[in-house]
Design an enzyme around this catalytic site. Structure first.
Site, PDB file in Angstrom:
ATOM      1  N   CYS A 139       5.710   8.369   2.052  1.00 37.23           N
ATOM      2  CA  CYS A 139       4.276   8.258   1.779  1.00 37.23           C
ATOM      3  C   CYS A 139       3.984   8.270   0.281  1.00 37.23           C
ATOM      4  CB  CYS A 139       3.539   9.404   2.480  1.00 37.23           C
ATOM      5  SG  CYS A 139       1.802   9.468   2.053  1.00 37.23           S
ATOM      6  N   CYS A 194       0.915  10.246  -0.816  1.00 35.62           N
ATOM      7  CA  CYS A 194       1.068  11.702  -0.804  1.00 35.62           C
ATOM      8  C   CYS A 194       1.906  12.152  -2.002  1.00 35.62           C
ATOM      9  CB  CYS A 194       1.791  12.189   0.452  1.00 35.62           C
ATOM     10  SG  CYS A 194       1.291  11.398   1.957  1.00 35.62           S
ATOM     11  N   ASP A 195       2.977  11.433  -2.301  1.00 33.13           N
ATOM     12  CA  ASP A 195       3.989  11.942  -3.232  1.00 33.13           C
ATOM     13  C   ASP A 195       4.146  11.137  -4.519  1.00 33.13           C
ATOM     14  OD1 ASP A 195       4.571  13.913  -1.335  1.00 33.13           O
ATOM     15  OD2 ASP A 195       5.893  12.555  -0.258  1.00 33.13           O
TER      16      ASP A 195
END
Ligand code: NAP
Length: 310
Positions: free
Chosen positions: A135, A138-139
């Site tokens: 992701c 997200c990261d």
């Protein structure tokens, strides 16, 4: 606690919340359990440009928040939590939530979606959360200014690569063939982005590093040559698996685990149980098609209740 409901909705992506909007407006008083990833896959995506009605595009998490608000406005009982067990052998169906709540449901709409696939490499597992992710939204932040690799050639891989190209120094898009599967619009953006380098005809053999990732080892699928590229992050974007584990042995599934539905319908192999969205769709897998099938599921649940209520 135990309760009786007319319509239990499992899952909170576009399919689940659209089913909830229709079911609540039809006075089915739906209870919706959000599941492991509240809001579904769109909460980890960035700009959604192809959902009708948003001429300027919309952020995935924002769209899901809007859908949820719309469902709650009409009376959906929206709950944080998971359904951990179901018994579909007789009606009313039984379901147990992770807080121990026992639900007796006259109809069930399954909208549990799909989850990211992994390659299954030992090093992928070892560095998961320490340089390996599925992701970018997200990261990606952790790799600001660094070099990263994205594995895959579909829409997801291209979206991830484009997102990362804005944060990172270089993005290596590693694809096993010599053409991308992604839509032409995404391909066009990929080709014109200077810091995305496509590694055509290569597969990931290993992710290297000590405590964190410092590189990837790639193999050329044609001549089997091996090369290493230094990167700090690896994003795996090779597709999805349907989240149908809970229903194995109770509903008919396809060989790849998708819930089978009747043609032009969301009816499953059990009367009164309907499936919508990515858990039953391995072809279109779009937010708008998921929403459409969520609408169908709610209408079919309503009809089923009218015919079977007494
Ligand atoms: P996908 O379309 O199935 O693409 C998966 C990609 O990963 C393919 O390029 C595939 O290679 C590659 N791959 C699969 N297994 C691999 C392996 N073991 N090793 C190396 N490469 C592997 O999956 P997706 O990109 O997640 O998209 C899923 C669906 O969601 C699609 O229908 C897509 O259109 C949709 N989607 C839409 C949007 C959007 O419209 N904005 C965004 C994201 C996803 P091959 O090409 O060689 O098979």
């Amino acid at each position: 606690m135990s309760e009786e409901v007319k319509c239990l909705i499992i899952g909170s992506g576009p399919a689940g919340y659209t089913a909830a909007i229709y079911a609540s407006r039809a006075d089915l008083k739906p209870v919706l359990y959000q599941g492991l990833q509240p809001g579904g896959q769109l909460t980890i995506s960035t700009e959604v440009e192809n959902f009708p009605g948003y001429p300027e595009g919309v952020q995935g998490p924002q769209m899901m928040e809007d859908l949820k608000k719309q469902a709650v406005r009409f009376g959906t009982d929206d709950r944080f939590g998971m359904i951990t067990e179901v018994d579909l052998s007789s009606r009313p169906f039984k379901a147990i939530a992770d807080d121990g709540n026992q639900i007796s449901a006259k109809t069930i709409i399954i909208a549990t979606g799909a989850s990211a696939k992994w390659l299954g490499l030992e090093s992928e597992n070892k560095f998961n959360g320490f340089g390996v992710s599925a992701c970018a939204t997200c990261d990606g932040f952790f790799y600001k200014g660094h070099d990263v690799a994205v594995i895959g050639g579909g829409d997801t891989a291209c979206e991830e690569a484009l997102y990362l190209s804005k944060l990172c120094n270089k993005v290596f898009l590693v694809h096993r063939r010599d053409e991308l599967r992604a839509s032409k619009a995404l391909q066009h953006n990929i080709f014109k982005t200077k810091n995305i380098i496509i590694e055509w005809n290569h597969v990931l053999k290993e992710i290297t590093g000590d405590k964190t990732v410092n590189g990837v080892t790639l193999e050329n699928v044609n001549n089997k040559e091996i090369k290493s590229i230094p990167v700090e992050g690896v994003f795996i974007a090779i597709g999805h698996n349907p989240n149908s584990e809970l229903f194995k042995g109770q509903l008919e599934l396809t060989d790849s685990g998708y819930i089978k539905t009747k043609p032009d319908s969301t009816k499953t192999s059990v009367d009164g149980v309907f499936a919508a969205g990515d858990v039953q769709d391995n072809v279109f897998r779009q937010a708008v098609t998921a929403a459409g099938s969520g609408c169908m599921a709610a209408i079919e649940a309503e009809k089923f209740l009218m015919q079977n209520e007494n």
